[in-house]
Design an enzyme around this catalytic site. Structure first.
Site, PDB file in Angstrom:
ATOM      1  N   GLY A   8     -33.200  12.127  14.160  1.00 14.54           N
ATOM      2  CA  GLY A   8     -31.894  11.552  13.887  1.00 14.54           C
ATOM      3  C   GLY A   8     -31.935  10.672  12.651  1.00 14.54           C
ATOM      4  CB  VAL A  13     -36.683  11.191  20.100  1.00 11.52           C
ATOM      5  CG1 VAL A  13     -37.193  11.073  21.538  1.00 11.52           C
ATOM      6  CG2 VAL A  13     -35.812   9.982  19.744  1.00 11.52           C
ATOM      7  CG  ASP A 110     -26.689  14.927  16.144  1.00  8.74           C
ATOM      8  OD1 ASP A 110     -26.015  15.722  15.457  1.00  8.74           O
ATOM      9  OD2 ASP A 110     -26.593  13.687  16.021  1.00  8.74           O
ATOM     10  NE  ARG A 111     -20.363  15.377  16.292  1.00  7.39           N
ATOM     11  CZ  ARG A 111     -19.290  15.196  15.535  1.00  7.39           C
ATOM     12  NH1 ARG A 111     -19.402  15.171  14.215  1.00  7.39           N
ATOM     13  NH2 ARG A 111     -18.101  15.052  16.095  1.00  7.39           N
ATOM     14  CG  ASP A 130     -25.091  11.107  20.707  1.00  2.00           C
ATOM     15  OD1 ASP A 130     -25.711  10.054  20.948  1.00  2.00           O
ATOM     16  OD2 ASP A 130     -25.653  12.133  20.280  1.00  2.00           O
ATOM     17  CB  THR A 187     -19.913 -18.849  15.496  1.00  4.27           C
ATOM     18  OG1 THR A 187     -19.165 -19.916  14.898  1.00  4.27           O
ATOM     19  CG2 THR A 187     -20.017 -17.690  14.513  1.00  4.27           C
TER      20      THR A 187
END
Length: 258
Positions: A8, A13, A110-111, A130, A187
Protein backbone atom coordinates in the site's frame (compact mmCIF):
# COMPACT_ATOMS: atom_id res chain seq x y z
CA UNK A 1 2.11 -22.29 2.02
CA UNK A 2 1.04 -19.02 0.41
CA UNK A 3 2.87 -15.74 0.92
CA UNK A 4 0.51 -12.83 0.20
CA UNK A 5 2.04 -9.38 -0.21
CA UNK A 6 -0.08 -6.22 -0.15
CA UNK A 7 1.94 -3.10 -0.99
CA UNK A 8 0.00 0.00 0.00
CA UNK A 9 0.95 3.66 0.03
CA UNK A 10 1.94 3.57 3.71
CA UNK A 11 2.90 -0.04 4.49
CA UNK A 12 3.74 -3.30 2.76
CA UNK A 13 2.03 -6.20 4.53
CA UNK A 14 3.29 -9.77 4.24
CA UNK A 15 1.03 -12.63 5.35
CA UNK A 16 1.55 -16.38 5.38
CA UNK A 17 -1.52 -18.52 4.70
CA UNK A 18 -1.77 -22.18 5.57
CA UNK A 19 -4.96 -24.15 4.96
CA UNK A 20 -6.73 -20.89 4.17
CA UNK A 21 -5.85 -19.26 7.51
CA UNK A 22 -3.33 -16.53 8.28
CA UNK A 23 -0.42 -18.10 10.11
CA UNK A 24 1.67 -14.93 10.49
CA UNK A 25 1.74 -11.36 9.27
CA UNK A 26 4.35 -8.61 9.21
CA UNK A 27 4.43 -5.04 7.93
CA UNK A 28 7.14 -2.63 6.86
CA UNK A 29 6.94 1.00 5.77
CA UNK A 30 6.49 1.40 2.03
CA UNK A 31 9.63 2.68 0.32
CA UNK A 32 9.83 2.20 -3.47
CA UNK A 33 13.62 2.40 -3.22
CA UNK A 34 13.83 -0.67 -0.97
CA UNK A 35 15.50 -3.43 -2.97
CA UNK A 36 14.58 -7.08 -3.18
CA UNK A 37 17.72 -7.88 -1.18
CA UNK A 38 16.65 -5.52 1.61
CA UNK A 39 13.20 -7.09 1.74
CA UNK A 40 14.86 -10.50 1.93
CA UNK A 41 17.15 -9.61 4.85
CA UNK A 42 14.14 -8.37 6.80
CA UNK A 43 11.63 -11.06 5.87
CA UNK A 44 13.92 -14.09 6.13
CA UNK A 45 14.92 -13.09 9.64
CA UNK A 46 11.26 -12.85 10.63
CA UNK A 47 10.57 -16.28 9.17
CA UNK A 48 13.51 -17.68 11.15
CA UNK A 49 12.27 -16.09 14.37
CA UNK A 50 8.90 -17.81 13.85
CA UNK A 51 10.64 -21.09 13.06
CA UNK A 52 9.30 -21.21 9.49
CA UNK A 53 11.50 -22.68 6.77
CA UNK A 54 11.37 -20.51 3.64
CA UNK A 55 11.10 -23.65 1.48
CA UNK A 56 7.59 -24.17 2.86
CA UNK A 57 6.48 -21.16 0.83
CA UNK A 58 5.41 -22.56 -2.52
CA UNK A 59 3.18 -19.76 -3.85
CA UNK A 60 3.40 -15.96 -3.77
CA UNK A 61 0.83 -13.37 -4.79
CA UNK A 62 1.43 -9.62 -4.89
CA UNK A 63 -0.98 -6.70 -4.92
CA UNK A 64 0.38 -3.17 -5.15
CA UNK A 65 -0.83 0.38 -5.60
CA UNK A 66 2.80 1.52 -5.75
CA UNK A 67 4.05 0.50 -9.21
CA UNK A 68 7.70 1.19 -8.39
CA UNK A 69 7.57 -1.36 -5.56
CA UNK A 70 6.51 -4.24 -7.80
CA UNK A 71 9.90 -4.91 -9.40
CA UNK A 72 11.69 -5.30 -6.07
CA UNK A 73 8.98 -7.57 -4.67
CA UNK A 74 9.27 -9.65 -7.83
CA UNK A 75 13.04 -9.88 -7.26
CA UNK A 76 12.40 -11.01 -3.68
CA UNK A 77 10.07 -13.75 -4.90
CA UNK A 78 12.29 -15.07 -7.66
CA UNK A 79 15.73 -14.69 -6.07
CA UNK A 80 15.00 -15.81 -2.51
CA UNK A 81 12.04 -18.17 -2.88
CA UNK A 82 12.55 -19.37 -6.44
CA UNK A 83 8.92 -18.56 -7.25
CA UNK A 84 7.36 -16.60 -10.08
CA UNK A 85 4.74 -14.56 -8.22
CA UNK A 86 1.14 -14.10 -9.19
CA UNK A 87 0.20 -10.45 -9.68
CA UNK A 88 -3.31 -9.53 -8.59
CA UNK A 89 -5.39 -8.57 -11.60
CA UNK A 90 -3.08 -10.18 -14.13
CA UNK A 91 -2.98 -13.58 -15.86
CA UNK A 92 -4.24 -16.46 -13.73
CA UNK A 93 -4.84 -14.01 -10.86
CA UNK A 94 -7.33 -11.89 -12.81
CA UNK A 95 -10.06 -10.40 -10.66
CA UNK A 96 -12.81 -12.10 -12.70
CA UNK A 97 -15.35 -9.45 -11.70
CA UNK A 98 -17.10 -6.82 -13.78
CA UNK A 99 -15.48 -3.44 -13.10
CA UNK A 100 -18.33 -1.22 -14.18
CA UNK A 101 -16.71 2.23 -14.13
CA UNK A 102 -15.56 4.72 -16.76
CA UNK A 103 -11.88 3.72 -16.54
CA UNK A 104 -11.62 0.14 -15.21
CA UNK A 105 -7.81 0.12 -15.43
CA UNK A 106 -7.60 3.04 -13.02
CA UNK A 107 -9.12 1.03 -10.16
CA UNK A 108 -6.53 0.39 -7.45
CA UNK A 109 -5.57 -3.23 -6.91
CA UNK A 110 -6.44 -3.05 -3.22
CA UNK A 111 -10.01 -1.94 -3.96
CA UNK A 112 -10.52 -4.63 -6.59
CA UNK A 113 -9.15 -7.30 -4.25
CA UNK A 114 -11.40 -6.04 -1.46
CA UNK A 115 -14.38 -6.39 -3.80
CA UNK A 116 -13.39 -9.99 -4.58
CA UNK A 117 -13.01 -10.87 -0.90
CA UNK A 118 -16.18 -9.15 0.28
CA UNK A 119 -18.33 -10.79 -2.41
CA UNK A 120 -16.81 -14.15 -1.44
CA UNK A 121 -17.74 -13.64 2.23
CA UNK A 122 -21.09 -11.84 2.02
CA UNK A 123 -24.24 -11.93 -0.09
CA UNK A 124 -26.19 -9.03 -1.54
CA UNK A 125 -25.12 -5.48 -2.26
CA UNK A 126 -22.09 -4.25 -0.35
CA UNK A 127 -20.41 -1.01 0.64
CA UNK A 128 -16.75 -1.51 1.55
CA UNK A 129 -15.08 1.16 3.68
CA UNK A 130 -11.28 0.86 3.72
CA UNK A 131 -9.33 2.99 6.19
CA UNK A 132 -5.92 3.43 4.62
CA UNK A 133 -3.78 6.36 3.55
CA UNK A 134 -6.99 7.45 1.87
CA UNK A 135 -10.40 6.31 3.09
CA UNK A 136 -12.27 4.67 0.25
CA UNK A 137 -15.93 3.71 -0.08
CA UNK A 138 -16.70 1.09 -2.73
CA UNK A 139 -20.01 -0.21 -4.04
CA UNK A 140 -20.21 -3.88 -5.05
CA UNK A 141 -23.53 -5.22 -6.31
CA UNK A 142 -25.15 -8.58 -5.55
CA UNK A 143 -23.46 -10.12 -8.60
CA UNK A 144 -20.00 -9.08 -7.38
CA UNK A 145 -19.62 -6.26 -9.90
CA UNK A 146 -17.66 -3.22 -8.82
CA UNK A 147 -19.92 -0.22 -9.45
CA UNK A 148 -17.76 2.70 -8.32
CA UNK A 149 -17.01 4.52 -5.11
CA UNK A 150 -15.59 7.48 -3.24
CA UNK A 151 -12.05 8.52 -2.31
CA UNK A 152 -11.65 10.75 0.76
CA UNK A 153 -8.50 11.89 2.59
CA UNK A 154 -7.47 9.45 5.29
CA UNK A 155 -7.91 10.67 8.84
CA UNK A 156 -4.16 10.79 9.46
CA UNK A 157 -3.67 12.81 6.26
CA UNK A 158 -6.31 15.23 7.48
CA UNK A 159 -4.61 15.55 10.85
CA UNK A 160 -1.19 16.00 9.23
CA UNK A 161 -2.59 18.82 7.08
CA UNK A 162 -4.17 20.48 10.11
CA UNK A 163 -1.03 20.33 12.26
CA UNK A 164 1.39 21.05 9.41
CA UNK A 165 -0.38 24.20 8.30
CA UNK A 166 -0.93 25.79 11.70
CA UNK A 167 1.68 27.30 13.97
CA UNK A 168 0.39 26.38 17.42
CA UNK A 169 -1.69 23.21 17.15
CA UNK A 170 -0.04 20.16 18.76
CA UNK A 171 0.28 16.65 17.39
CA UNK A 172 -2.43 14.39 18.88
CA UNK A 173 -3.19 10.68 18.66
CA UNK A 174 -6.31 9.45 16.90
CA UNK A 175 -8.45 7.74 19.52
CA UNK A 176 -12.01 7.55 20.78
CA UNK A 177 -12.74 10.76 22.72
CA UNK A 178 -13.20 10.03 26.42
CA UNK A 179 -15.83 12.71 26.93
CA UNK A 180 -19.29 12.45 25.40
CA UNK A 181 -19.33 16.20 25.00
CA UNK A 182 -18.68 17.60 21.53
CA UNK A 183 -17.72 20.96 22.98
CA UNK A 184 -14.04 20.73 23.88
CA UNK A 185 -12.60 22.54 26.90
CA UNK A 186 -8.99 22.65 25.70
CA UNK A 187 -7.08 22.69 22.42
CA UNK A 188 -6.28 18.97 22.33
CA UNK A 189 -9.87 17.95 23.07
CA UNK A 190 -11.22 20.34 20.47
CA UNK A 191 -8.86 18.92 17.84
CA UNK A 192 -9.76 15.32 18.68
CA UNK A 193 -13.48 16.09 18.61
CA UNK A 194 -13.14 17.85 15.28
CA UNK A 195 -11.07 15.13 13.67
CA UNK A 196 -12.79 12.07 15.16
CA UNK A 197 -16.45 13.08 15.24
CA UNK A 198 -16.04 15.04 12.03
CA UNK A 199 -14.81 11.84 10.41
CA UNK A 200 -17.69 9.84 11.88
CA UNK A 201 -20.13 12.38 10.43
CA UNK A 202 -18.47 12.03 7.03
CA UNK A 203 -18.66 8.23 7.18
CA UNK A 204 -22.32 8.27 8.22
CA UNK A 205 -23.23 10.83 5.59
CA UNK A 206 -21.48 9.13 2.69
CA UNK A 207 -22.83 5.68 3.59
CA UNK A 208 -26.36 7.10 3.80
CA UNK A 209 -26.02 8.73 0.39
CA UNK A 210 -24.55 5.57 -1.17
CA UNK A 211 -27.36 3.41 0.22
CA UNK A 212 -29.95 5.83 -1.15
CA UNK A 213 -28.36 5.68 -4.61
CA UNK A 214 -28.00 1.88 -4.58
CA UNK A 215 -31.70 1.65 -3.78
CA UNK A 216 -31.48 -1.83 -2.21
CA UNK A 217 -30.38 -3.01 1.25
CA UNK A 218 -26.58 -2.99 1.40
CA UNK A 219 -24.25 -4.43 4.01
CA UNK A 220 -21.41 -2.15 5.12
CA UNK A 221 -18.06 -3.92 5.51
CA UNK A 222 -15.13 -2.05 7.05
CA UNK A 223 -11.45 -2.87 6.75
CA UNK A 224 -8.09 -1.19 7.28
CA UNK A 225 -6.16 -0.18 10.37
CA UNK A 226 -8.70 2.21 11.90
CA UNK A 227 -11.83 0.17 11.18
CA UNK A 228 -11.79 -1.33 14.69
CA UNK A 229 -11.55 2.13 16.26
CA UNK A 230 -14.53 3.54 14.38
CA UNK A 231 -16.51 0.36 15.02
CA UNK A 232 -16.58 1.40 18.69
CA UNK A 233 -18.89 4.29 17.83
CA UNK A 234 -21.98 2.18 17.28
CA UNK A 235 -23.68 0.70 14.25
CA UNK A 236 -21.65 2.29 11.45
CA UNK A 237 -20.74 -1.11 10.00
CA UNK A 238 -22.38 -4.50 9.63
CA UNK A 239 -19.02 -6.26 9.71
CA UNK A 240 -15.37 -5.45 10.35
CA UNK A 241 -12.83 -7.52 8.41
CA UNK A 242 -9.30 -6.27 9.21
CA UNK A 243 -7.67 -8.74 6.80
CA UNK A 244 -10.06 -8.30 3.87
CA UNK A 245 -7.36 -7.40 1.31
CA UNK A 246 -5.11 -10.28 2.33
CA UNK A 247 -8.04 -12.67 2.24
CA UNK A 248 -8.89 -11.43 -1.24
CA UNK A 249 -5.35 -12.22 -2.36
CA UNK A 250 -5.72 -15.73 -0.93
CA UNK A 251 -8.96 -16.16 -2.90
CA UNK A 252 -7.23 -15.11 -6.14
CA UNK A 253 -4.31 -17.46 -5.44
CA UNK A 254 -6.65 -20.40 -4.81
CA UNK A 255 -8.55 -19.70 -8.01
CA UNK A 256 -5.28 -19.55 -9.95
CA UNK A 257 -4.24 -22.93 -8.53
CA UNK A 258 -7.50 -24.66 -9.44
Amino acid sequence: MLLAIDAGNTNVVFALFEAGKILARWRIATDPRRTGDEYAVWLLQLLEIRGIDRTRVDRIIISTVVPRALHNLDVLSRSYFGIEPLIAGQGNAAYAIDIDVDEPRSLGADRAVNAVAAHEKFTGDLIIVDFGTATTFDAVDFNGAYKGGIIAPGINLSLDALVGNTAMLPRIAIELPQSKSVIGRNTEDQMLIGVFWGYVAMIEGLITRMKAQIGRPAKVVATGGLAVLFDKVGDLFDAVEPDLTLEGLAVLAERAAS
